[in-house]
Design a protein around this motif. Structure first.
Motif, short mmCIF file in Angstrom:
data_model
loop_
_atom_site.label_atom_id
_atom_site.label_comp_id
_atom_site.label_asym_id
_atom_site.label_seq_id
_atom_site.Cartn_x
_atom_site.Cartn_y
_atom_site.Cartn_z
N CYS A 1 -1.47 3.72 7.34
CA CYS A 1 -2.54 4.03 8.00
C CYS A 1 -2.19 3.29 9.24
CB CYS A 1 -3.92 3.74 7.69
SG CYS A 1 -4.32 4.59 6.09
N ASN B 1 -7.96 3.27 -1.37
CA ASN B 1 -7.52 4.53 -0.59
C ASN B 1 -7.97 5.87 -1.37
OD1 ASN B 1 -5.25 4.90 -1.98
ND2 ASN B 1 -4.03 3.75 -0.32
N GLU C 1 -3.31 -1.83 -1.23
CA GLU C 1 -4.15 -1.09 -1.84
C GLU C 1 -4.35 -1.61 -3.37
OE1 GLU C 1 -6.11 1.21 -4.17
OE2 GLU C 1 -5.91 1.53 -2.10
N CYS D 1 0.91 -1.11 -0.07
CA CYS D 1 -0.12 0.10 0.00
C CYS D 1 0.83 1.26 -0.10
CB CYS D 1 -0.87 -0.03 1.16
SG CYS D 1 -1.96 1.39 1.09
N SER E 1 -11.92 4.70 1.31
CA SER E 1 -11.67 4.63 2.63
C SER E 1 -11.07 6.09 3.09
CB SER E 1 -10.20 3.87 3.02
OG SER E 1 -10.79 2.38 2.76
N ASN F 1 -2.72 8.59 7.55
CA ASN F 1 -2.24 8.03 6.59
C ASN F 1 -0.70 7.95 6.84
OD1 ASN F 1 -1.21 10.22 4.98
ND2 ASN F 1 -3.45 10.76 4.57
#
Ligand code: SF4
Length: 343
Positions: A29, A105, A77, A25, A128, A141
């Motif tokens: 987060c 995301n 992601e 990703c 999100s 994030n």
């Protein structure tokens, strides 16, 4: 071709398959991939160990033969995975699959990408977004990413023809509870449905503590005080979010209550990791490997019987047991990370 769905030991049908196409990703987060763990030295899955898009589609076909109808593509992601549109095309051609959605995301949701995903057959999108103010969103994030660019992604999706976009926000006490009303006010009447997610003890790296959980009930009361709400019946058995409607007609808002009001009784979700492990619960410690079977030249019947035996033996109800404060089988072995299997 969709036969009657097989059921597990708690008589729950297999309906949903969540497919993680990557463990990578571009965000960090804090409640999912904290930088301290998922830092520069973290060993992500090497490409050769990832299932190919064709292997993923073949497994989805197998799951469809025993009742799976809904596919959700996740990550990490998922938009990091190249040529994802090809997977969407293959999955949308599977007999029996009547819904394909994706959770992202939003950072890679360009106008072009949104159009291509739609054209490939993607039905629904969930984005999100845990806060609208940059101070909070960037703290969450942890990659200095501004909220406005996620909002741009949502606009691109809408322009590409995606309706009923869901906006997921994980609310953690002391971090972003002040963002709740911002998100409500921003998305009310927009056609997007915000779903507030109770902060969960997924994986082993987010330092979860029950004290940091803000019960959905409190959020309902807070929102209702400002914008009166009425409860709405679920769309189908096993729907994850509890639905509420604004009395003034400005749409819906949802709540995912895994900690305070578990919903294991109707859980019809299996999860496939990017390396071909099947997990029968978000909080599972161990998966069931299908990649070796796939790559050993097994035929569909062998895969079918393997998946059938995995689901038939399923007895997971982690959230329910957590709520009862009783020992949870296997919990000592360390739960799989959410970035490996998607939410
Ligand atoms: S805790 Fe596990 S069994 Fe319960 S609803 Fe979540 S994924 Fe399903």
């Amino acid at each position: 071709m969709n036969m009657n769905p097989i059921t597990d030991t708690l008589n729950r049908p297999l309906r949903d398959l969540r497919i993680s196409v990557t463990d990578r990703c571009n965000f960090r987060c804090v409640y999912c991939m904290p930088r301290e763990i998922f830092g520069p030295g973290y060993a992500f899955v090497p490409r050769k160990d990832l299932l190919t898009l064709e292997e993923i589609a073949r497994l989805a076909r197998i799951f469809a033969q025993i009742g799976m109808r809904k596919v959700r593509i996740t990550g990490g992601e998922p938009l990091i995975r190249r040529n994802l549109e090809h997977l969407v095309e293959m999955v949308s051609a599977i007999d029996g699959v009547d819904d394909i959605s994706l959770t992202t995301n939003g950072s890679m949701l360009t106008a072009r990408r949104a159009i291509d995903l739609k054209a490939a057959g993607l039905r629904r999108l969930t984005v999100s977004l845990d806060a609208l103010d940059d101070e909070t969103f960037k703290k969450i994030n942890d990659v200095d990413y501004p909220a406005i660019r996620v909002l741009d992604g949502i606009d691109n999706a809408r322009a590409a023809g995606f309706n009923d976009i869901k906006v997921n926000a994980v609310i953690r006490r002391g971090l972003n509870e002040h963002a709740v009303m911002d998100l409500v006010e921003h998305f009310r009447g927009s056609g997007c449905i915000v779903r507030f997610i109770e902060y969960m003890d997924v994986g082993e790296t987010n330092g979860w503590n029950l004290d940091d959980v803000l019960p959905a009930k409190q959020l309902v009361e807070q929102i209702h005080a400002r914008f009166p709400l009425d409860p709405v019946d679920p769309n189908y058995r096993g729907e994850v979010a509890k639905r509420w409607r604004y009395r003034d007609g400005a749409g819906e808002v949802g709540f995912i209550t895994s900690v305070t009001e578990s919903f294991c009784g109707d859980c019809s979700r299996a999860r496939l990791s990017a390396v071909g492990q099947v997990y029968t619960c978000l909080f599972a410690s161990e998966g069931h490997d299908l990649r070796e079977l796939l790559r050993s030249g097994a035929d569909d019947d062998a895969l079918l019987s393997r998946v059938r035996s995995i689901w038939s033996a399923r007895d997971d109800r982690y959230s329910e047991l957590r709520g009862l404060n009783v020992p949870i089988p296997g919990s000592g072995r360390g739960k799989v990370e959410m970035s490996h299997i998607g939410g």
